[in-house]
Structures are given as structure tokens and as C-alpha cells.
Design an enzyme around this catalytic site. Sequence first.
Site: not given
Length: 302
Positions: A12, A57-58, A162, A179, A223, A249, A251
Site C-alpha cells: 500500500k 494491501t488493505d 564554472f 554565478r 559536482q 542544477n 540555473h
Amino acid sequence: MSFVLGPNQYGKAENRVVRIYRDTARHEIRDLNVSTALRGEFTEAHTTGDQANVLPTDTQKNTAFAFAKEHGVTSPEDYALTLGSRFLDVTPAASASRIEVEEYAWDRIEVGGTGHDHAFVKRGGEVRTTVVTQDRSADEPRAWVVSGVKDLVVLKSTGSEFKGYLKDEYTTLKETDDRILATSLVARWRYETTEGVDWNKSFEDVRSLLLETFATTYSRALQESLYAMGSAVLAAHPEVAEIKFSAPNKHHFLVDLAPFGLDNPGEVFVAADRPYGLIEATVQRENGSDAGDAWLTVPGFC
Ligand SMILES: O=c1[nH]c(=O)c2[nH]c(=O)[nH]c2[nH]1
């Protein structure tokens, strides 16, 4: 043509279990999203329709709620370990259980400078996670706890560059030594053991260390930031075997304001939602322990 049943699991998903502790006037809240799953010898359920081995599942859902009362929720990890063991106890055909828990944090509403006893405000964004797998298919039962955090959105407005990357005839990206670096972090770490860990303290400490290292590490790429964050966690936390990251990332592109006669020295950006760089990495101990099935069906990681 003939077919056989391949890997399968069932349970579930996303039981929204909210446990209130109200033994005193000062209540506590644990707000969980619990997904249960069983693996094992369930071939007949698929191929002949015989459900004799299947714990519904119940029933799994009911147990998730009943255990929040009977055993409480001291941490997502202890709750998941208890629930997963129960499903193995009552389901002979199951060789393994997998319990995934997300926890949403609530803060007390501040009234007159103190946190209210029973009124809460939901903490934005981030989600605490754990995936607990218990397997008894080998001679010795094995268990793994993989905990983490997701949707942890962080941003540095400087201290990130970068440049020096590989270029070809399709490269248009300009090098930058200043940046914005932003991500919505998913981090999951595997514990060496399932016993004797203060899960709540370990979670808080790892989370703090991730944030602190992101903030204080000069970043030559996302990284490098991830590797520094992972290394800091492994150095300070012997109970953590390895840590995996998935980091979009997010940007932020500098807007060209020259057409309006304005300069823009790193002040106005457009936050792009897609496409985004997706940086994924694992930081692990050299000759570290075997991960076994800890990461089985944990999506979104390399
Ligand atoms: O931190 C980054 N890593 C990359 O691999 C990459 N690639 C890119 O275009 N920008 C960035 N930023």
C-alpha cells in the site's frame, strides 16, 4: 511463446499517517507518508490468481495506522523497522519487506514569543525520508536503513564558478567565475547498521552538515560541492556507509539589461525551470560495506 514472472513487489503506497502525542497539554506531531511493500514467492497470485499467500494491501494499510498507536512513532526509522518486521512475521511467503517513510515537519506557532502547545505551522519544502528493507532469503536475515532528505532547496549567491570545461563547436556557454549556485537536493545515506543509532539526532546532524558544507565550500562545479558535502558526512559520521545525491542544477541566468541602458553586475537573474543540469553522485568509503539490497527500487540515483 512462454513467459515467466520477473521481479515483483506489492503493498500500500502513501498511507498518510499522522500521529499526535497528547499525553500532556503540550502535544507532539509526527506527520508521515508511509509506503509498504512485500517481495517473495507471490507467483501464484499473478499466474493462477490464487491469493492464498497474499497479505492484502488493505491489511498493510491498517497495520501502518495501528502501529502508529501501538508502537508509536519515535523516528521514521524505528517505526519502519517495526512495521517491516511485522509483515514478515505474518506473511510466510514474503522474503523481504520494504517500508518507505517520508516525514513532513511541523513547527509550533509562536504566540507571545513561545511555541504554542497544540497549534503548528508546516515547515516549507523539505521532506525527511527513509527506506527500510528487511530480507530473510539468505541464511542470516539482513536489514538496511537508507535515510535522507529531499526537496532541500539551497542557493549560494556567490562563491561559485564554472570554467575550464571541455568545448566543441556546439559550446556557447560563457565561462564564469561568479554565478548563482542553486539546487533542490535529494540526498540519501545508507547506515552501516540498523541498531543502536539515534536516528533523529543522526538525521539532524547530517542535514546540518550538508547545509554548512554547501554554504562554506567554494564551488568550481556542483559536482565538487556534492563531493565535499558527502565527504564531510562520511568523515563525521562513522554510522553512515555511503551517501548518494541527485541534484538538479537550478540555473539562474544573468539578464541582459543593456537594451535599457542598465548594467547588470550579477544582480538580476532569470530563474529557469527547465532544462536543468542533473548532477548525481555517490560518495562511498574505500572498501566499504556491501550495500546488498539497500538501494533496490530506490529510484532516481545513478
Ligand atoms: O556545476 C556545473 N556542472 C556542470 O557539469 C555544468 N554544465 C553546465 O553547462 N553548467 C554546469 N555547472
